[in-house]
Write an enzyme that holds these catalytic residues in place. Structure first.
Site, mmCIF file in Angstrom:
data_model
loop_
_atom_site.group_PDB
_atom_site.id
_atom_site.type_symbol
_atom_site.label_atom_id
_atom_site.label_comp_id
_atom_site.label_asym_id
_atom_site.label_seq_id
_atom_site.Cartn_x
_atom_site.Cartn_y
_atom_site.Cartn_z
ATOM 1 N N ASP A 37 -54.455 -35.936 8.200
ATOM 2 C CA ASP A 37 -54.278 -36.698 9.356
ATOM 3 C C ASP A 37 -53.062 -35.990 10.016
ATOM 4 O O ASP A 37 -52.578 -36.655 10.966
ATOM 5 C CB ASP A 37 -53.967 -38.135 8.970
ATOM 6 N N HIS A 241 -51.932 -8.196 15.698
ATOM 7 C CA HIS A 241 -51.603 -9.466 15.635
ATOM 8 C C HIS A 241 -51.373 -10.090 14.181
ATOM 9 O O HIS A 241 -51.782 -11.159 13.653
ATOM 10 C CB HIS A 241 -52.655 -10.415 16.389
ATOM 11 N N ASP A 258 -42.855 -8.869 17.479
ATOM 12 C CA ASP A 258 -43.148 -9.407 18.789
ATOM 13 C C ASP A 258 -43.030 -10.692 18.816
ATOM 14 O O ASP A 258 -43.677 -11.497 18.280
ATOM 15 C CB ASP A 258 -44.803 -8.983 18.815
ATOM 16 N N ASP A 269 -42.194 -12.315 26.284
ATOM 17 C CA ASP A 269 -43.161 -11.798 25.338
ATOM 18 C C ASP A 269 -42.577 -10.155 25.055
ATOM 19 O O ASP A 269 -42.800 -9.510 25.976
ATOM 20 C CB ASP A 269 -44.501 -11.491 26.035
ATOM 21 N N HIS A 348 -55.424 -1.045 22.814
ATOM 22 C CA HIS A 348 -55.228 -2.401 23.446
ATOM 23 C C HIS A 348 -54.716 -2.044 24.796
ATOM 24 O O HIS A 348 -54.433 -0.758 25.260
ATOM 25 C CB HIS A 348 -54.309 -3.179 22.847
ATOM 26 N N HIS A 352 -50.425 -7.423 30.692
ATOM 27 C CA HIS A 352 -51.103 -8.854 31.087
ATOM 28 C C HIS A 352 -50.205 -9.626 31.992
ATOM 29 O O HIS A 352 -48.962 -9.356 31.978
ATOM 30 C CB HIS A 352 -51.664 -9.472 29.725
ATOM 31 N N HIS A 359 -50.702 -14.938 27.797
ATOM 32 C CA HIS A 359 -51.922 -14.135 28.548
ATOM 33 C C HIS A 359 -51.813 -15.190 29.872
ATOM 34 O O HIS A 359 -52.940 -15.873 29.669
ATOM 35 C CB HIS A 359 -52.836 -13.905 27.631
ATOM 36 N N GLU A 382 -46.552 -2.617 27.427
ATOM 37 C CA GLU A 382 -46.548 -2.794 26.095
ATOM 38 C C GLU A 382 -47.412 -1.551 25.570
ATOM 39 O O GLU A 382 -48.174 -2.023 24.715
ATOM 40 C CB GLU A 382 -46.785 -4.042 25.660
ATOM 41 N N TYR A 386 -50.386 3.323 16.551
ATOM 42 C CA TYR A 386 -50.540 2.648 15.637
ATOM 43 C C TYR A 386 -51.352 3.749 14.658
ATOM 44 O O TYR A 386 -52.689 3.866 14.781
ATOM 45 C CB TYR A 386 -51.283 1.243 15.837
ATOM 46 N N ARG A 404 -44.713 -0.422 19.032
ATOM 47 C CA ARG A 404 -45.108 -0.950 20.260
ATOM 48 C C ARG A 404 -43.741 -1.514 20.891
ATOM 49 O O ARG A 404 -42.795 -1.724 19.981
ATOM 50 C CB ARG A 404 -45.903 -2.412 20.154
ATOM 51 N N GLU A 406 -42.305 -3.588 24.136
ATOM 52 C CA GLU A 406 -42.812 -4.397 25.484
ATOM 53 C C GLU A 406 -41.665 -5.083 26.080
ATOM 54 O O GLU A 406 -41.071 -5.786 25.561
ATOM 55 C CB GLU A 406 -43.880 -5.342 24.580
#
Ligand code: GLY
Ligand code: MN
Ligand code: MN
Length: 436
Positions: A37, A241, A258, A269, A348, A352, A359, A382, A386, A404, A406
């Site tokens: 709950d 991510h 990130d 970001d 990617h 954005h 985003h 960014e 990879y 990365r 950014e």
């Protein structure tokens, strides 16, 4: 929170944009159970926050620009001393009028019985279909009911219009108070990244760095992270991510962080990638320099008239040349861009919109083409590379490297302003920050 005049001005601008024939309906998303709950902490829908500053759940705003009275109508949770002892204070219908500027306010439970009348005879209902099934049904029922009452002079709207058409255009161009919130969010985020660089030595766990980062956000009055903080050491940095944040940082690892603070509902970001040992190894340095040069030159492009696609194409070109120089790909950049082979290492987009949502809202295209940037828009830049730990046909010393970088960039009249410029990213500055 901003002054109530800021929200009133936004509502006025929105009502002017949709015109007297339209009605807008903006509803908070339902509270969500986490487990048992226990609920997830409630975060107001950004569209509703943008127009009201109202942060409580079970809230609906109806804007009626063509109405003679009651242009701004709110449905909110009523005051309830018993419930407020358990769940906290409520503004109530009185607060909705006195503090939040509603012309009329009603208890949330009355929404379904009053909706049809509030949207009757308008040309368009501006409403975000598909976010909340219950609300979609309520709108559908109100429209169905109005079809039956047409002979009595109450007819249904002719169209349901997506908020991207008007509201998200307003959200796209940031006003000074929004830029001030983004500046503060950036400042706090930079402090958090610096603390992570200083603390992230071999043996420290990714979740310890996540805790320090999120602590820094809250310490400075931020709501917390604007999206789940990513701390990926070693090959975890190659997962875009990665949010498990459960591994120990090892000697020789690069750590990709990130993380962005949400402040007054606006989020930064930022991504930085740094060596746990405090010094880049030669292969790490070679990859890093390619990403950095790409990112810096992409930021230089930002000015009114340029498109996000042009910035992305520039990054793809630079990174693909880098991939060939590193021995990740063979042939020419043209060939590897044409056959999309570069996507194995850069999969990617580059940018954005950024604002209330990480985003952020706003159309990316106009007439099917990437739209030109305008002053007041805020974007990320960014690029990354990879190289999976099990990638075939790549130099062994590059496997498991993920990088990365950014930053958050405001488009200004003449060019741009980097909100996150004070966060180190040159190799010598990163290594100095790691030494603390
Ligand atoms: N932090 C999510 C992104 O960079 O898009
Ligand atoms: Mn981003
Ligand atoms: Mn990010």
């Amino acid at each position: 929170m901003f002054d109530s005049a800021v929200f009133a001005a936004r509502r006025d601008a929105y009502m002017r944009a949709i015109g007297p024939g339209a009605v807008a309906v903006v509803r908070s998303l339902p509270e969500r159970l986490r487990n048992g709950d226990a609920f997830h902490p409630f975060r107001q829908l950004s569209d509703l926050f943008y127009l009201t500053g109202f942060v409580e759940p079970d809230t609906t705003l109806i804007l009626r620009p063509g109405a003679e009275t009651d242009r701004v109508v709110m449905f909110v949770r009523p005051r309830d001393p018993d419930m407020e002892v358990w769940d906290g204070r409520r503004a109530g219908v009185e607060g909705a009028k006195e503090v939040y500027g509603a012309d009329a306010a009603h208890p949330a439970a009355e929404l379904s019985s009053k909706m049809w009348e509030l949207i009757a005879n308008c040309e368009e209902v501006h409403y975000s279909l598909g976010l909340d099934e219950d609300m979609d049904k309520q709108i559908g029922r109100a429209i169905a009911y109005l079809r039956k009452t047409e002979k009595k002079g109450k007819r249904p709207p002719r169209a349901v219009v997506d908020p991207r058409a008007a509201l998200h255009e307003l959200r796209l161009r940031k006003q000074p108070e929004e830029l001030a919130a983004l500046r503060k969010a950036s400042e706090i985020s930079i402090e958090a990244h610096l603390l992570a660089m200083k603390t992230g030595r071999p043996g420290v766990f990714e979740h310890e760095l996540e805790a320090l980062i999120n602590y820094t956000f809250r310490r400075h009055g931020g709501t917390g992270p604007g999206y789940t903080t990513i701390v990926g050491a070693g090959e975890n940095a190659t997962i875009l991510h990665y949010i498990e944040n459960r591994c120990a940082v090892a000697d020789g690892d690069l750590v990709l962080v990130d993380a962005g603070c949400e402040y007054q509902h606006y989020t930064a970001d930022i991504t930085r990638t740094w060596p746990a040992s405090g010094r880049f190894t030669p292969p790490q340095r070679r990859v890093y320099e390619i990403v950095l040069a790409t990112q810096v030159s992409a930021i230089e492009m930002v000015k009114p008239g340029v498109t996000i696609d042009e910035i992305h194409d520039h990054c793809v070109r630079n990174l693909t040349e880098g991939m060939i120089a590193l021995g990740l790909l063979t042939g020419t950049a043209e060939e590897r861009i044409a056959d999309l082979a570069y996507k194995k290492f850069y999969m990617h987009g580059t940018s954005h919109w950024l604002g209330l949502d990480v985003h952020d809202a706003g159309a990316y295209t106009r007439g099917g083409k990437s739209r030109p940037l305008e002053p007041g828009m805020v974007i990320t830049i960014e690029p990354g590379l990879y190289i999976a730990a099990d990638a075939a046909d790549v130099p062994a010393e590059l496997r498991g490297i993920g990088i990365r970088i950014e930053d958050d960039v405001v488009v200004t009249d003449r060019g741009h302003e980097v909100l996150t410029a004070a966060c180190p990213k040159r190799i010598e500055d990163i290594e100095a920050a790691c030494r603390g």
